[in-house]
Design a protein around this motif. Sequence first.
Motif, mmCIF file in Angstrom:
data_model
loop_
_atom_site.group_PDB
_atom_site.id
_atom_site.type_symbol
_atom_site.label_atom_id
_atom_site.label_comp_id
_atom_site.label_asym_id
_atom_site.label_seq_id
_atom_site.Cartn_x
_atom_site.Cartn_y
_atom_site.Cartn_z
ATOM 1 N N LEU A 18 -40.945 -10.004 27.399
ATOM 2 C CA LEU A 18 -40.599 -9.519 26.070
ATOM 3 C C LEU A 18 -39.613 -8.362 26.100
ATOM 4 O O LEU A 18 -39.047 -8.001 25.068
ATOM 5 N N THR A 19 -39.414 -7.768 27.282
ATOM 6 C CA THR A 19 -38.431 -6.697 27.411
ATOM 7 C C THR A 19 -37.038 -7.311 27.502
ATOM 8 O O THR A 19 -36.757 -8.054 28.434
ATOM 9 N N PRO A 20 -36.157 -7.050 26.522
ATOM 10 C CA PRO A 20 -34.826 -7.671 26.547
ATOM 11 C C PRO A 20 -34.082 -7.351 27.837
ATOM 12 O O PRO A 20 -34.056 -6.209 28.290
ATOM 13 N N GLY A 21 -33.508 -8.361 28.438
ATOM 14 C CA GLY A 21 -32.772 -8.190 29.685
ATOM 15 C C GLY A 21 -31.670 -9.224 29.793
ATOM 16 O O GLY A 21 -31.425 -9.994 28.855
ATOM 17 N N PRO A 22 -30.988 -9.283 30.918
ATOM 18 C CA PRO A 22 -29.883 -10.231 31.098
ATOM 19 C C PRO A 22 -30.286 -11.681 30.845
ATOM 20 O O PRO A 22 -29.515 -12.433 30.239
ATOM 21 N N ASP A 23 -31.469 -12.091 31.308
ATOM 22 C CA ASP A 23 -31.889 -13.478 31.125
ATOM 23 C C ASP A 23 -32.017 -13.827 29.639
ATOM 24 O O ASP A 23 -31.613 -14.913 29.212
ATOM 25 N N THR A 24 -32.568 -12.909 28.859
ATOM 26 C CA THR A 24 -32.744 -13.159 27.430
ATOM 27 C C THR A 24 -31.401 -13.353 26.740
ATOM 28 O O THR A 24 -31.202 -14.320 25.988
ATOM 29 N N PHE A 25 -30.466 -12.450 26.994
ATOM 30 C CA PHE A 25 -29.169 -12.543 26.335
ATOM 31 C C PHE A 25 -28.357 -13.728 26.850
ATOM 32 O O PHE A 25 -27.568 -14.316 26.103
ATOM 33 N N LEU A 26 -28.546 -14.079 28.115
ATOM 34 C CA LEU A 26 -27.837 -15.239 28.657
ATOM 35 C C LEU A 26 -28.318 -16.521 27.980
ATOM 36 O O LEU A 26 -27.509 -17.355 27.547
ATOM 37 N N ARG A 193 -19.183 -13.298 20.372
ATOM 38 C CA ARG A 193 -18.515 -12.176 21.037
ATOM 39 C C ARG A 193 -19.491 -11.024 21.255
ATOM 40 O O ARG A 193 -19.429 -10.331 22.277
ATOM 41 N N GLY A 194 -20.386 -10.817 20.279
ATOM 42 C CA GLY A 194 -21.376 -9.745 20.422
ATOM 43 C C GLY A 194 -22.300 -9.985 21.591
ATOM 44 O O GLY A 194 -22.551 -9.090 22.406
ATOM 45 N N SER A 195 -22.845 -11.226 21.709
ATOM 46 C CA SER A 195 -23.747 -11.529 22.816
ATOM 47 C C SER A 195 -23.015 -11.488 24.147
ATOM 48 O O SER A 195 -23.563 -11.041 25.161
ATOM 49 N N SER A 196 -21.753 -11.934 24.168
ATOM 50 C CA SER A 196 -20.957 -11.864 25.398
ATOM 51 C C SER A 196 -20.725 -10.415 25.802
ATOM 52 O O SER A 196 -20.798 -10.055 26.978
ATOM 53 N N GLY A 197 -20.462 -9.560 24.799
ATOM 54 C CA GLY A 197 -20.266 -8.144 25.087
ATOM 55 C C GLY A 197 -21.515 -7.486 25.638
ATOM 56 O O GLY A 197 -21.439 -6.632 26.538
#
Length: 213
Positions: A18-26, A193-197
Amino acid sequence: MTLLSLLAFAGLCLVLSLTPGPDTFLVLRIAMNRVGAGVAAATGSAVAALLWAALVGVGLAAILEQSAEVFRWIKIAGGLYLLYLGVSSFLKARKAAKEGVAAPDGEAPLGYGLWQGFGAGALSTILNPKVGLFYLAVVPQFIPHGGNTLGTAMILGSIEAVIAFSYLAVVALVAFKAMQWLRRPRVKNVMERGSSGIIAALGVGVLASGAAS
């Protein structure tokens, strides 16, 4: 291991997921255009988590724990990979917006195939310091002294993998459904673009942490 220990470990895994990290945003970024690729990325992340569990089980992870230099280079590699994903995704979204690319049925072009999503998710988790530190610091605490180290580590890894996959799969489904509602070109471009950033920024942060350690 007792049932109470397994429940406690599952709780820690849930907090990690549940802690947002690279995997979540990817997964969020990939699933925006194709839910199947997002779920594939979640699957790749779960498989990579099992690899970390196997490393702990056979003792190779102890080498990383004792060698700050080796672990630092893993962090740097992970940061470079995230930075690459973020920048490349941003450039793809920008190019698609300029060219007005659209599928015949009006849906957005597919940025990732199933295997591409799987590979991106797996590599992201393998090079994710947060996951590595979790397995290095937490998993050994739940392995009984004198027991089957590899077997126990794989059981614990399976629990973490199932929880992580379930959470990331939900993220993929929610992201895809949201994009169906927010398919307007301007909104879609801002979100992509936001998620990529964010992914690129996470990569820079990991690089800075690795260089400073």
